[in-house]
Scaffold this motif. Structure first.
Motif, short mmCIF file in Angstrom:
data_model
loop_
_atom_site.label_atom_id
_atom_site.label_comp_id
_atom_site.label_asym_id
_atom_site.label_seq_id
_atom_site.Cartn_x
_atom_site.Cartn_y
_atom_site.Cartn_z
N HIS A 59 25.60 19.86 -3.17
CA HIS A 59 26.99 19.86 -2.69
C HIS A 59 27.07 19.74 -1.17
N SER A 63 33.07 19.53 -0.75
CA SER A 63 33.57 20.45 -1.79
C SER A 63 33.31 21.86 -1.28
N HIS A 89 32.08 18.63 -6.35
CA HIS A 89 33.05 18.92 -7.41
C HIS A 89 34.25 17.97 -7.28
N HIS A 92 37.31 20.83 -6.96
CA HIS A 92 37.32 21.88 -5.93
C HIS A 92 36.94 21.28 -4.60
N GLU A 145 30.58 15.98 -9.83
CA GLU A 145 30.49 17.05 -10.82
C GLU A 145 31.87 17.37 -11.39
N THR A 147 34.07 19.85 -13.10
CA THR A 147 33.97 21.30 -12.95
C THR A 147 35.13 21.98 -13.67
N HIS A 155 30.33 22.69 -16.56
CA HIS A 155 30.18 21.67 -15.51
C HIS A 155 29.21 20.57 -15.96
#
Ligand SMILES: [Zn+2]
Ligand SMILES: [Zn+2]
Length: 387
Positions: A59, A63, A89, A92, A145, A147, A155
């Motif tokens: 990540h 995100s 994500h 998010h 991803e 999520t 996920h």
């Protein structure tokens, strides 16, 4: 004479200025190169394939990570990886403004998930720009991803996408279908996250049955899910080990092992097509915390490729073998009550006696304690002689 004075004056000026530069340096550079100081992880050729080192789950600040895409690329190179997929994500984006929060209803799995206002293709482009600037021979895989609520959906990473943004859908199963229509693959991340069980939920049963899932993380970060090894073997899925890193890899893995968690992909070459083909053919070994996790056949091939076993002495009561580890992976070999630690690039002399009943010489078969396969077991592997 005038010309001679002029010449002398020029020489004096030259000597003065160069010596001044030499004697009064303003800046001293300690390193001869500013290029990255990469950790090289030496692994064997296994059945003619190269073991490429990949992390298919990290990540960034786009995100909820603390490192930007350029930082992830440099970190992956320094850690010795060949492949990295930035998989922020979709839903998010705590690190940026104008976040659209995903909306869930109390009783349902998903009602109205929307993608936050960030282009995942742009995140990937930022990483590519850094890769090109540095000139690292590494493969960046396009991914994102999905999520959702951990208890019901969980996920999933969608990888090898053409257009990361276009693969998104509020309906997760539909997102997987879109990813696959793009030639992408789907992997189930950290299957026990917030559930304490790896068992499938109703949603998992549906998407697995529809053939939408290609692989599962047997390791996420420093967490290992042994039941997933059996699932992958029984259902023909690919095993992955990814960091899911949000901070700095050094922060976590410095204390765990020499190396960060990674997926070894046994492929012909470092191209998207070749790596994807290897993954779909399930030619991977999960590597985490010094342990290698995978199918017995690949573990056996790996050990035999990494460790050279030679017969050095034959006596009436037994034989002596010299085992040389030509890889960066330390091997822990058990024979009865004895445990041998075969460190990287070292050799051991091991004496093996005879079978008391049959009177035959004992073969070099070891239980490999840093390897795991089906049902929490360490494989028993015979080392081939004098390869
Ligand atoms: Zn996740
Ligand atoms: Zn993640």
């Amino acid at each position: 004479m005038k010309r001679m004075i002029m010449t002398l004056a020029f020489v004096a000026l030259y000597v003065f200025t160069t010596s001044a530069q030499k004697t009064i340096p303003q800046v001293t550079t300690f390193a001869r190169t500013t290029k990255a100081n990469r950790t090289e992880i030496i692994l064997p050729q296994v059945k003619g394939y190269t073991c490429y080192k990949g992390d298919f789950h990290v990540h960034t600040t786009y995100s909820d990570g603390k490192v930007n895409p350029a930082g992830r690329v440099m970190e992956a190179w320094l850690d010795g990886l060949d492949i990295v997929a930035i998989t922020d994500h979709y839903e998010h984006h705590s690190g940026v403004k104008n976040v659209i929060k995903a909306i869930t209803m109390k009783d349902s799995t998903v009602i109205n998930y929307r993608m936050a206002k960030v282009s995942h293709n742009k995140i990937h482009e930022e990483a590519v720009a850094q890769l090109e600037k540095e000139g690292f021979p590494m493969l960046l895989v396009k991914g994102g991803e999905i999520t959702r609520k951990a208890e019901t959906i969980g996920h999933f990473n969608m990888l090898f996408l053409q257009d990361i943004d276009a693969a998104f859908d509020a309906d997760p199963a539909e997102a997987f279908r879109k990813a696959k229509a793009q030639g992408g693959i789907v992997i189930h991340n950290h299957p026990a996250y917030r559930r304490k069980t790896c068992d499938k939920t109703e949603f998992h049963q549906q998407v697995y049955a529809e053939g939408l899932v290609d692989g599962v993380e047997v390791v996420n970060g420093t967490g290992f899910y042994p039941p997933i090894v059996r699932r992958c073997i029984d259902e023909g899925l690919t095993m992955f080990a990814n960091t899911d890193e949000h901070y700095l890899t050094e922060r976590r893995y410095g204390a765990v092992d020499r190396f960060r968690t990674m997926t070894l992909v046994l492929a012909n070459e470092l191209t998207e097509a070749s790596i994807k083909e290897a993954i779909l053919d399930r030619r991977t070994i999960a590597f985490a915390g010094g342990a290698l996790i995978g199918e017995q056949m690949w573990l056996s091939e790996f050990l035999n490729a990494a460790v050279d076993c030679r017969l050095v002495k034959t006596a009436e009561d037994g034989r002596t073998f010299r085992l040389t580890n030509n890889s960066s992976v330390a091997m822990t070999l058990r024979l009865g009550h004895r445990i041998y630690l075969l460190e990287p690039f070292k050799s051991l002399l091991i004496d093996l006696g005879k079978n008391k009943e049959s009177g035959e010489y004992l073969p070099p078969i070891f239980e490999v304690e840093n390897m795991w396969h089906i049902d929490y077991q360490h494989p028993k592997i015979e080392l081939a002689l004098d390869k």
